[in-house]
Design a protein around this motif. Structure first.
Motif, PDB file in Angstrom:
ATOM      1  N   UNK A 199      75.220 123.447  94.281  1.00 43.48           N
ATOM      2  CA  UNK A 199      74.711 122.524  95.297  1.00 43.48           C
ATOM      3  C   UNK A 199      75.456 122.650  96.620  1.00 43.48           C
ATOM      4  N   UNK A 200      76.744 122.944  96.578  1.00 42.52           N
ATOM      5  CA  UNK A 200      77.509 123.129  97.811  1.00 42.52           C
ATOM      6  C   UNK A 200      77.029 124.363  98.555  1.00 42.52           C
ATOM      7  N   UNK A 201      76.674 125.410  97.820  1.00 43.72           N
ATOM      8  CA  UNK A 201      76.140 126.628  98.438  1.00 43.72           C
ATOM      9  C   UNK A 201      74.784 126.340  99.071  1.00 43.72           C
ATOM     10  N   UNK A 202      73.957 125.570  98.383  1.00 44.98           N
ATOM     11  CA  UNK A 202      72.666 125.182  98.948  1.00 44.98           C
ATOM     12  C   UNK A 202      72.853 124.387 100.228  1.00 44.98           C
ATOM     13  N   UNK A 203      73.805 123.460 100.217  1.00 43.07           N
ATOM     14  CA  UNK A 203      74.055 122.632 101.397  1.00 43.07           C
ATOM     15  C   UNK A 203      74.543 123.464 102.569  1.00 43.07           C
ATOM     16  N   UNK A 204      75.315 124.508 102.282  1.00 39.03           N
ATOM     17  CA  UNK A 204      75.913 125.317 103.342  1.00 39.03           C
ATOM     18  C   UNK A 204      74.893 126.214 104.041  1.00 39.03           C
ATOM     19  N   UNK A 205      73.891 126.695 103.310  1.00 43.21           N
ATOM     20  CA  UNK A 205      73.024 127.738 103.871  1.00 43.21           C
ATOM     21  C   UNK A 205      71.559 127.344 104.044  1.00 43.21           C
ATOM     22  N   UNK A 206      71.105 126.296 103.373  1.00 45.67           N
ATOM     23  CA  UNK A 206      69.676 125.970 103.416  1.00 45.67           C
ATOM     24  C   UNK A 206      69.328 125.137 104.639  1.00 45.67           C
ATOM     25  N   UNK A 207      68.225 125.493 105.287  1.00 46.69           N
ATOM     26  CA  UNK A 207      67.668 124.640 106.333  1.00 46.69           C
ATOM     27  C   UNK A 207      67.013 123.416 105.708  1.00 46.69           C
ATOM     28  N   UNK A 208      66.477 123.628 104.496  1.00 48.94           N
ATOM     29  CA  UNK A 208      65.791 122.547 103.793  1.00 48.94           C
ATOM     30  C   UNK A 208      66.106 122.651 102.309  1.00 48.94           C
ATOM     31  N   UNK A 209      66.387 121.525 101.703  1.00 51.88           N
ATOM     32  CA  UNK A 209      66.658 121.461 100.267  1.00 51.88           C
ATOM     33  C   UNK A 209      65.523 120.697  99.604  1.00 51.88           C
ATOM     34  N   UNK A 224      71.984 116.733 104.063  1.00 50.66           N
ATOM     35  CA  UNK A 224      72.612 115.411 104.160  1.00 50.66           C
ATOM     36  C   UNK A 224      71.704 114.309 103.623  1.00 50.66           C
ATOM     37  N   UNK A 225      70.402 114.470 103.833  1.00 52.67           N
ATOM     38  CA  UNK A 225      69.460 113.445 103.384  1.00 52.67           C
ATOM     39  C   UNK A 225      69.092 113.581 101.908  1.00 52.67           C
ATOM     40  N   UNK A 226      69.077 114.811 101.413  1.00 54.31           N
ATOM     41  CA  UNK A 226      68.606 115.061 100.046  1.00 54.31           C
ATOM     42  C   UNK A 226      69.742 115.017  99.026  1.00 54.31           C
ATOM     43  N   UNK A 227      70.852 115.667  99.369  1.00 53.91           N
ATOM     44  CA  UNK A 227      71.954 115.790  98.407  1.00 53.91           C
ATOM     45  C   UNK A 227      72.902 114.603  98.500  1.00 53.91           C
ATOM     46  N   UNK A 228      72.355 113.420  98.310  1.00 60.81           N
ATOM     47  CA  UNK A 228      73.173 112.210  98.277  1.00 60.81           C
ATOM     48  C   UNK A 228      73.641 111.963  96.851  1.00 60.81           C
ATOM     49  N   UNK A 229      74.735 111.223  96.728  1.00 59.78           N
ATOM     50  CA  UNK A 229      75.249 110.914  95.394  1.00 59.78           C
ATOM     51  C   UNK A 229      74.194 110.184  94.565  1.00 59.78           C
ATOM     52  N   UNK A 230      73.472 109.264  95.209  1.00 61.23           N
ATOM     53  CA  UNK A 230      72.452 108.503  94.485  1.00 61.23           C
ATOM     54  C   UNK A 230      71.348 109.408  93.953  1.00 61.23           C
ATOM     55  N   UNK A 231      70.816 110.291  94.825  1.00 63.09           N
ATOM     56  CA  UNK A 231      69.760 111.205  94.392  1.00 63.09           C
ATOM     57  C   UNK A 231      70.229 112.098  93.253  1.00 63.09           C
ATOM     58  N   UNK A 232      71.419 112.663  93.411  1.00 60.12           N
ATOM     59  CA  UNK A 232      71.911 113.622  92.430  1.00 60.12           C
ATOM     60  C   UNK A 232      72.232 112.960  91.094  1.00 60.12           C
ATOM     61  N   UNK A 233      72.799 111.783  91.145  1.00 58.40           N
ATOM     62  CA  UNK A 233      73.109 111.091  89.896  1.00 58.40           C
ATOM     63  C   UNK A 233      71.837 110.685  89.159  1.00 58.40           C
TER      64      UNK A 233
END
Length: 271
Positions: A199-209, A224-233
């Motif tokens: 997920x950190x790699x996705x956050x670093x390089x993706x324009x959109x997740x 920032x909007x998609x990979x929130x703790x709430x969404x991921x948990x």
């Protein structure tokens, strides 16, 4: 807004009686990296296969340049999109260069064929595969095979790249190198769709997740909007910590392990 190069419209698909994709809608645009993330069984690889035209839908449509991909020939699709699957099994004694050269097959008999040697050489350099080109593919490690497979996809020179967990077997250096190369291709107008577990790699390089769960799109947007703790948990059903790196500001996602109590010993016994 630019016109989407691909559109997924109400895509649904079941395998073995189990829903894998459930009314998925998605648009892909030129010049972007889209990361598909989610837990095992979320439908990421199936969605990628459907986008490639390899997995027919039960209902819905996938359009490429406004045309249903079911109406595009295999050769036509091969000139538009390149695919790196999770596993690239080679049954014969091909060496690394042979496999990369396979990426030029869709251009045989066209004017682009004149560029074969130039393109193959560039793909070898881009994947740091110089030491792998003469070796039988069966003798390569998983990460080395992935580099060769990525080189084949690069050599195909298409305007869409589909990569299914391309970094899974790679070391850190080559993970970063691959994603940097993908990023440079999208800067030149290529569309890249990458299935990632990191997920950190996705956050670093993706324009959109695009976050998937049980065949549905749970969230789509910037990291920032998609990979929130709430969404991921909610999706992974496991506690995580999401924070910005103090040096470069990129998102870092790690599992929370505080629920594991400190191991203590009493009189030589673990309690």
């Amino acid at each position: 807004m630019p016109q989407p190069i691909m559109q997924v419209i109400n895509a649904s698909l079941s395998l073995g009686g189990r829903p894998i994709l459930d009314s998925v809608n998605l648009e892909l645009y030129p010049g972007e990296v889209v990361a598909l993330v989610g837990p095992n069984g979320a439908g990421k690889s199936t969605l990628l296969s459907a986008l490639c035209g390899d997995e027919p839908l039960e209902s819905g449509q996938i359009l490429l340049d406004g045309q249903d991909i079911r109406h595009r020939s295999a050769k036509d699709l091969a000139q538009v999109r390149a695919v790196q699957t999770q596993e690239s099994r080679v049954s014969f004694a091909f060496n690394g260069e042979d496999v990369i050269r396979m990426g030029r097959a869709p251009w045989a008999g066209t004017e682009e064929e004149d560029r074969d040697e130039e393109v193959i050489a560039a793909a070898v350099v881009a994947t740091e595969s110089q030491s792998l080109t003469s070796r039988p593919v069966q003798t390569l490690s998983g990460g080395e095979k992935a580099r060769i497979s990525f080189g084949r996809a690069l050599a195909q020179e298409t305007k869409v790249l589909f990569l299914d967990e391309p970094t899974a077997a790679m070391d850190i250096r080559h993970q970063e190198q691959l994603m940097s190369t993908v990023r440079s291709r999208t800067t030149a107008g290529v569309t890249a769709v990458v299935v990632l577990h990191d997920l950190s790699l996705a956050a670093a390089y993706a324009d959109r997740v695009v976050l998937l769960d049980a065949g549905r799109v749970v969230a789509s947007g910037n990291a920032q909007d998609v990979l929130t703790a709430e969404n991921l948990e909610n999706v992974y059903r496991y506690p995580v910590s999401v924070f910005e790196h103090p040096d470069h500001g990129g998102l870092v996602i790690i599992p929370l392990r505080s629920h594991l109590s400190t191991q203590r010993f009493r009189e030589g016994e673990l309690i």
